[in-house]
Design a protein around this motif. Structure first.
Motif, mmCIF file in Angstrom:
data_model
loop_
_atom_site.group_PDB
_atom_site.id
_atom_site.type_symbol
_atom_site.label_atom_id
_atom_site.label_comp_id
_atom_site.label_asym_id
_atom_site.label_seq_id
_atom_site.Cartn_x
_atom_site.Cartn_y
_atom_site.Cartn_z
ATOM 1 N N CYS A 89 52.844 65.044 49.773
ATOM 2 C CA CYS A 89 52.257 66.141 50.367
ATOM 3 C C CYS A 89 50.819 65.859 50.469
ATOM 4 C CB CYS A 89 52.432 67.457 49.913
ATOM 5 S SG CYS A 89 54.159 68.028 50.041
ATOM 6 N N GLY A 105 53.955 76.976 54.765
ATOM 7 C CA GLY A 105 55.097 76.663 55.293
ATOM 8 C C GLY A 105 55.826 75.620 54.237
ATOM 9 N N ILE A 106 55.238 74.435 54.056
ATOM 10 C CA ILE A 106 55.943 73.500 53.366
ATOM 11 C C ILE A 106 56.188 73.963 52.015
ATOM 12 C CG2 ILE A 106 55.859 71.270 52.437
ATOM 13 C CD1 ILE A 106 54.311 70.620 54.958
ATOM 14 N N VAL A 132 56.832 77.028 51.106
ATOM 15 C CA VAL A 132 57.890 77.841 50.935
ATOM 16 C C VAL A 132 59.265 77.140 51.075
ATOM 17 C CG1 VAL A 132 58.948 79.693 52.260
ATOM 18 C CG2 VAL A 132 56.719 80.056 51.696
ATOM 19 N N ALA A 133 59.337 76.273 51.831
ATOM 20 C CA ALA A 133 60.382 75.254 52.164
ATOM 21 C C ALA A 133 60.912 74.638 50.880
ATOM 22 C CB ALA A 133 60.164 74.422 53.357
ATOM 23 N N LEU A 134 59.677 74.135 50.146
ATOM 24 C CA LEU A 134 60.091 73.474 48.824
ATOM 25 C C LEU A 134 60.698 74.088 47.978
ATOM 26 C CD1 LEU A 134 56.928 71.300 48.250
ATOM 27 C CD2 LEU A 134 59.369 70.560 48.861
ATOM 28 N N ALA A 154 62.675 76.898 48.635
ATOM 29 C CA ALA A 154 63.874 77.210 49.260
ATOM 30 C C ALA A 154 65.108 75.774 49.029
ATOM 31 C CB ALA A 154 64.032 77.551 50.677
ATOM 32 N N VAL A 155 64.533 74.776 49.015
ATOM 33 C CA VAL A 155 65.403 73.734 48.846
ATOM 34 C C VAL A 155 65.527 73.270 47.683
ATOM 35 C CG1 VAL A 155 65.550 71.237 49.362
ATOM 36 C CG2 VAL A 155 64.825 72.812 51.058
ATOM 37 N N CYS A 156 64.492 73.197 46.625
ATOM 38 C CA CYS A 156 64.573 72.347 45.423
ATOM 39 C C CYS A 156 64.838 73.506 44.212
ATOM 40 C CB CYS A 156 63.227 71.966 45.219
ATOM 41 S SG CYS A 156 62.799 70.389 46.032
#
Length: 433
Positions: free
Chosen positions: A61, A97-98, A100-102, A104-106
């Motif tokens: 990132c 945004g990235i 929060v996505a991390l 949710a995914v990880c």
């Protein structure tokens, strides 16, 4: 060489940037020291696994810092201060945004991610705990990257240094309190890091919001701005993935050579990484100066600054290479290497030192082209230079760690050719906002 006004500008940006770069890895170093002292070997191993995952995420990132630096510097150089701040705000929203996505995914995949490393059951359980808590700091961690890019684009590398040093000190204090004082175990170490990262991000948010309010810049996310930041970030992400593939393949090849070769390679890599921080500081100055001067439409100043920074890169590389050779007899003892590892390390430090002037030019031109917004070329160049490196790396398998480091030299020379060829042309000298 005599110090000119251009040199003073480069040093004004590069010296604080170097301090901030060195401060960043101290986060995990402080965690290792406190966890090792208070919790023992098992917890240190768990931290090593979780730390490897988090370091990879940060490295992937890093485009949030580089892309934001280039866009903010260009708009600022063009006199569009509102648009410069707008680019910074968009970069921070993308980082959030990235982040929060991390999470949710990880978060649900944390056990599976840790399992890949093959750690023992007790280590795995602690690694999952550390990783899941640390993921809560991902938005803050990425905002720090984007905020750093904003300030670098505005030609300010001192504030990121102050924030980095303050965050490190707070991290160390909180870790010591939570782990040694309150007895929270490895979870305490993770919470200390999360809080330090989040407070560091809050400082950047305050600085950026104040700047935006002063200019009357809207603070809401802008779809077009997010798309532009994401497009530039995608190209830089490809470049970063290529860098990670090179280092990952090198580690895999060193592993096949046996424990002594792997240990010598690991130590040499740490030395090379420290040297890279010094050279990367000049590259960061290159990003900021190039973006600003091209935004202002001053091609002559861009070429002059590039020429001078390449000279700084060469001379810095020569100095760092000489430092490695001077310290070479002492380094095996510093790392408490056994005789087999020490012999290999003494041999491999020669190519590490001799490649430094090449690294100096490569790092500087990489930073200059990032500052120019030439990310698409850097992405393709990253792919081609990685393809040039892979055969040399696998060929080195039967010849030892010195041959492996020479394969890394093939990669650096391939990068040198692609970057010098690009910098010698005019396609990257795009002026204006």
């Amino acid at each position: 060489m005599p110090i000119t006004a251009r040199d003073r500008e480069i040093l004004r940006l590069a010296v604080p940037a170097f301090g901030a770069l060195v401060a960043e890895p101290l986060f995990l170093l402080a965690d290792y020291a406190i966890v090792g002292h208070g919790l023992g070997t098992t917890a240190v191993g768990a931290l090593g696994v979780a730390g490897a995952v988090l370091t990879t995420l940060v490295n992937l990132c890093v485009f949030l810092a580089y892309g934001t630096t280039a866009s903010v510097a260009r708009q600022s150089g063009a006199g569009n201060h509102d648009r410069a701040m707008r680019s910074g705000v968009d970069g921070i929203w993308l980082a959030l945004g990235i982040g929060v996505a991390l999470i949710a995914v990880c978060w649900p995949l944390a056990p599976a991610i840790v399992e890949v490393f093959g750690a023992a059951q007790e280590q795995s359980a602690q690694a999952v705990t550390y990783l899941r808590i640390s993921l809560l700091g991902a938005p803050g961690m990425l905002v720090v990257l984007a905020g750093t890019g904003v300030l670098r684009g505005l030609q300010d590398t001192v504030t990121p240094l102050v924030v980095a040093v303050g965050s490190f000190a707070l991290n160390a204090a909180l870790n010591a309190w939570f782990v040694l004082g309150l007895g929270w175990g490895i979870a305490g170490s993770a919470w200390g890091t999360v809080l330090a990262q989040t407070l560091g991000a809050a400082v950047y948010l305050v600085v950026v919001v104040r700047g935006a309010l002063r200019l009357g810049t809207a603070l809401t996310p802008r779809l077009e701005g997010l798309r532009q930041a994401g497009t530039a970030g995608a190209a830089l992400l490809i470049r970063t993935i290529c860098l990670r593939v090179v280092l990952l393949v090198a580690t895999m090849v060193a592993t096949r050579m046996g424990q002594a070769h792997l240990a010598a390679f690991a130590i040499a890599t740490q030395v090379w990484t420290l040297l890279a921080f010094a050279l990367d500081a000049i590259a960061i100055a290159g990003q900021a100066i190039t973006g600003r001067s091209l935004g202002a439409g001053d091609v002559a100043a861009t070429k002059d600054a590039t020429r001078r920074m390449v000279q700084w890169g060469i001379w810095s590389g020569i100095a760092l290479g000489g430092l490695v050779l001077a310290a070479r007899p002492l380094l095996p003892g510093l790392f408490d290497a056994d005789p087999a590892v020490a012999g290999l390390l003494l041999a491999v430090l020669w190519p590490v030192a001799l490649f430094q002037p090449v690294c100096g030019v490569v790092f500087v031109l990489d930073g200059v082209l990032i500052g120019a917004g030439d990310q698409r070329y850097l992405a393709w160049a990253g792919v081609w230079t990685t393809l040039a490196y892979l055969p040399a790396a696998f060929l080195a398998t039967g010849f030892g760690v010195v041959a492996l480091w020479c394969a890394l030299g093939v990669w650096m020379f391939a990068r040198l050719i692609t970057l010098v060829r690009r910098a010698a042309g005019t396609a990257w000298l795009v002026t204006g906002a």
